[in-house]
Design a protein around this motif. Structure first.
Motif, PDB file in Angstrom:
ATOM      1  N   PRO A  21      23.903   0.235  26.498  1.00 31.13           N
ATOM      2  CA  PRO A  21      24.413  -0.798  27.413  1.00 31.13           C
ATOM      3  C   PRO A  21      23.948  -0.631  28.859  1.00 31.13           C
ATOM      4  O   PRO A  21      23.531  -1.622  29.492  1.00 31.13           O
ATOM      5  CB  PRO A  21      25.937  -0.653  27.293  1.00 31.13           C
ATOM      6  N   ILE A  22      23.985   0.588  29.400  1.00 32.46           N
ATOM      7  CA  ILE A  22      23.562   0.772  30.792  1.00 32.46           C
ATOM      8  C   ILE A  22      22.053   0.580  30.921  1.00 32.46           C
ATOM      9  O   ILE A  22      21.570   0.034  31.924  1.00 32.46           O
ATOM     10  CB  ILE A  22      23.990   2.159  31.335  1.00 32.46           C
ATOM     11  N   ILE A  23      21.300   0.987  29.905  1.00 29.30           N
ATOM     12  CA  ILE A  23      19.852   0.790  29.955  1.00 29.30           C
ATOM     13  C   ILE A  23      19.524  -0.701  29.963  1.00 29.30           C
ATOM     14  O   ILE A  23      18.689  -1.168  30.754  1.00 29.30           O
ATOM     15  CB  ILE A  23      19.165   1.508  28.775  1.00 29.30           C
ATOM     16  N   HIS A  24      20.167  -1.486  29.105  1.00 26.73           N
ATOM     17  CA  HIS A  24      19.922  -2.932  29.068  1.00 26.73           C
ATOM     18  C   HIS A  24      20.339  -3.592  30.382  1.00 26.73           C
ATOM     19  O   HIS A  24      19.655  -4.489  30.883  1.00 26.73           O
ATOM     20  CB  HIS A  24      20.671  -3.561  27.894  1.00 26.73           C
ATOM     21  N   GLU A  25      21.451  -3.138  30.942  1.00 29.06           N
ATOM     22  CA  GLU A  25      21.921  -3.698  32.214  1.00 29.06           C
ATOM     23  C   GLU A  25      20.916  -3.429  33.330  1.00 29.06           C
ATOM     24  O   GLU A  25      20.555  -4.333  34.098  1.00 29.06           O
ATOM     25  CB  GLU A  25      23.273  -3.072  32.556  1.00 29.06           C
ATOM     26  N   LEU A  26      20.454  -2.197  33.417  1.00 27.70           N
ATOM     27  CA  LEU A  26      19.514  -1.834  34.480  1.00 27.70           C
ATOM     28  C   LEU A  26      18.145  -2.465  34.255  1.00 27.70           C
ATOM     29  O   LEU A  26      17.464  -2.844  35.219  1.00 27.70           O
ATOM     30  CB  LEU A  26      19.399  -0.313  34.584  1.00 27.70           C
ATOM     31  N   LEU A  27      17.728  -2.575  32.992  1.00 22.76           N
ATOM     32  CA  LEU A  27      16.437  -3.213  32.720  1.00 22.76           C
ATOM     33  C   LEU A  27      16.468  -4.682  33.122  1.00 22.76           C
ATOM     34  O   LEU A  27      15.482  -5.205  33.663  1.00 22.76           O
ATOM     35  CB  LEU A  27      16.058  -3.059  31.249  1.00 22.76           C
ATOM     36  N   ALA A  28      17.594  -5.353  32.886  1.00 19.79           N
ATOM     37  CA  ALA A  28      17.720  -6.751  33.316  1.00 19.79           C
ATOM     38  C   ALA A  28      17.601  -6.852  34.834  1.00 19.79           C
ATOM     39  O   ALA A  28      16.954  -7.767  35.362  1.00 19.79           O
ATOM     40  CB  ALA A  28      19.051  -7.323  32.845  1.00 19.79           C
ATOM     41  N   GLU A  29      18.223  -5.918  35.556  1.00 25.29           N
ATOM     42  CA  GLU A  29      18.094  -5.904  37.014  1.00 25.29           C
ATOM     43  C   GLU A  29      16.647  -5.655  37.424  1.00 25.29           C
ATOM     44  O   GLU A  29      16.134  -6.274  38.367  1.00 25.29           O
ATOM     45  CB  GLU A  29      18.990  -4.815  37.609  1.00 25.29           C
ATOM     46  N   PRO A  80      21.332   2.240  41.637  1.00 23.96           N
ATOM     47  CA  PRO A  80      21.259   2.126  40.175  1.00 23.96           C
ATOM     48  C   PRO A  80      20.884   3.442  39.497  1.00 23.96           C
ATOM     49  O   PRO A  80      21.326   3.704  38.375  1.00 23.96           O
ATOM     50  CB  PRO A  80      20.200   1.043  39.943  1.00 23.96           C
ATOM     51  N   ALA A  81      20.097   4.277  40.174  1.00 21.72           N
ATOM     52  CA  ALA A  81      19.772   5.586  39.596  1.00 21.72           C
ATOM     53  C   ALA A  81      21.040   6.427  39.437  1.00 21.72           C
ATOM     54  O   ALA A  81      21.224   7.112  38.420  1.00 21.72           O
ATOM     55  CB  ALA A  81      18.756   6.306  40.482  1.00 21.72           C
ATOM     56  N   ARG A  82      21.928   6.365  40.437  1.00 21.72           N
ATOM     57  CA  ARG A  82      23.188   7.110  40.364  1.00 21.72           C
ATOM     58  C   ARG A  82      24.097   6.545  39.271  1.00 21.72           C
ATOM     59  O   ARG A  82      24.801   7.303  38.582  1.00 21.72           O
ATOM     60  CB  ARG A  82      23.901   7.069  41.713  1.00 21.72           C
ATOM     61  N   ARG A  83      24.120   5.228  39.113  1.00 25.17           N
ATOM     62  CA  ARG A  83      24.910   4.621  38.035  1.00 25.17           C
ATOM     63  C   ARG A  83      24.442   5.135  36.680  1.00 25.17           C
ATOM     64  O   ARG A  83      25.252   5.478  35.808  1.00 25.17           O
ATOM     65  CB  ARG A  83      24.805   3.100  38.086  1.00 25.17           C
ATOM     66  N   TYR A  84      23.133   5.168  36.518  1.00 19.39           N
ATOM     67  CA  TYR A  84      22.567   5.655  35.264  1.00 19.39           C
ATOM     68  C   TYR A  84      22.927   7.120  35.056  1.00 19.39           C
ATOM     69  O   TYR A  84      23.343   7.523  33.957  1.00 19.39           O
ATOM     70  CB  TYR A  84      21.052   5.471  35.294  1.00 19.39           C
TER      71      TYR A  84
END
Length: 361
Positions: A156-164, A128-132
């Motif tokens: 969008p990517i921040i919300h996606e990763l925060l949900a994870e 996930p760090a690489r995705r970000y």
């Protein structure tokens, strides 16, 4: 030169943060009292590109004062107010080298726990760090001189990763990270504080500002040596103020807390307690002891018994905190009769929890 420029991770960022943290503690503590400081943002995550700006989060136990603002200004910071985020007060230094985000803990609309959880999740999992990182690189190429568009397009990517990250937290992810570190040691330890209450229920009940770990005082130097060798930065806390915990230095009598940080792991607060595995000793009243104060919960994680945690939360010199009262109300119905009776016997006669406990007996 583009306004948005990402550079490869620089190990110097950690040292730069530690240096600035020391300056902030020295400047702020005399006017704010006890405070928390954490490294956040992409410079706090190893091996991903970031803007060459150190983001720092400061948690206060009282509202931001004019004296605190002036202390920031003496360090070269400009005060920008909330800057669009309610409950977060923003300071920046020009040229842009440091950003500081100040909140009053418990009055920040989740700013503190969201940023720590997001950081800890990306520290723990490279994918996930690489995705970000990839999204940020793409946006920096697309909006090299448009900071508002770059920032808003990251949502969008921040919300996606925060949900994870929240899902990870609900399964005790941050605590399991600490477990992996401490189970390598021969020392006895147990999760304390709010996380211990969640472990007692078997599921995550609320978000947490920190991870408290109870360890025994007689093992302090061995644990210190282990953590130093693993790259942890250790600060002992004396009357709310932070000092470097020097290798081989025993904690002064009366001091019991050490804040520990590491680039690869969530931060933790080590709470040194008297006693041993067989007999827990109450720090505020050494005459009070209890057998079997350590329990084992999900994933084999050791935690301090809930009635003992609630005794600590019932109010020390700072009095009862709102989150502690909420923890008590959700825990009383699931405590056994013997746990409730023991806690009832330890509380002062006029304590407000008496009526709540009696109702559940």
């Amino acid at each position: 030169m583009p306004e948005i420029e990402l550079v490869a991770h620089n190990p110097f960022w950690t040292r730069a943060y530690q240096h600035e943290r020391k300056l902030l503690l020295e400047a702020l503590f005399p006017v704010t009292g006890p405070l928390l400081i954490e490294h956040i943002g992409s410079t706090s995550i190893k091996n991903i590109a970031a803007k060459d700006v150190i983001d720092i989060m400061v948690g206060l136990t009282q509202p931001l004062s004019q004296e605190a603002i002036e202390a920031f200004e003496k360090l070269g910071y400009d005060y920008m107010g909330e800057a669009g985020i309610p409950g977060r007060f923003f300071f920046k230094r020009d040229p842009r080298t440091h950003h500081v985000h100040v909140v009053q803990l418990g009055h920040d609309h989740g700013f503190w726990w969201e940023h720590l959880l997001f950081r800890d999740y990306l520290r723990s999992f490279p994918e996930p760090a690489r995705r970000y990182e990839q999204v940020k690189l793409d946006l920096a190429a697309r909006f090299p001189n448009d900071r508002p568009s770059y920032t808003s397009s990251k949502s969008p990517i921040i919300h996606e990763l925060l949900a994870e990250a929240i899902e990870w937290e609900s399964h005790f992810g941050p605590v399991r990270q600490i477990q992996q570190v401490l189970q390598q040691t021969p020392f006895q330890w147990a999760i304390a504080g709010g996380w211990a209450l969640d472990l007692a229920t078997g599921k995550g009940q609320r978000h947490h500002e920190d991870i408290d770990v109870m360890v025994y005082r007689k093992e302090q130097l061995g644990l210190q040596r282990f953590l130093h060798n693993q790259g942890w930065v250790l600060s002992r806390i004396h009357k709310g103020e932070y000092f470097r915990w020097l290798e081989g230095e025993e904690l002064p009598e009366g001091d019991h807390q050490v804040h520990a940080t590491h680039m690869d792991h969530p931060s933790m607060d080590l709470l040194f307690n008297e006693g041993d595995l067989e007999h827990w000793v109450y720090r505020r009243n050494p005459a009070l002891t209890r057998k079997a104060a350590i329990c084992t919960g999900p994933h084999g994680i050791r935690y301090l018994a809930p009635e003992v945690v609630l005794l600590y939360k019932s109010g020390g010199t700072a009095g009862e905190r709102t989150k502690d009262a909420e923890d008590a109300r959700r825990m009383f119905p699931i405590l056994s009769a013997s746990q409730k009776t023991w806690l009832l016997q330890q509380l002062p006669p006029n304590h407000p929890w008496h009526d709540l406990i009696v109702e559940d007996l």
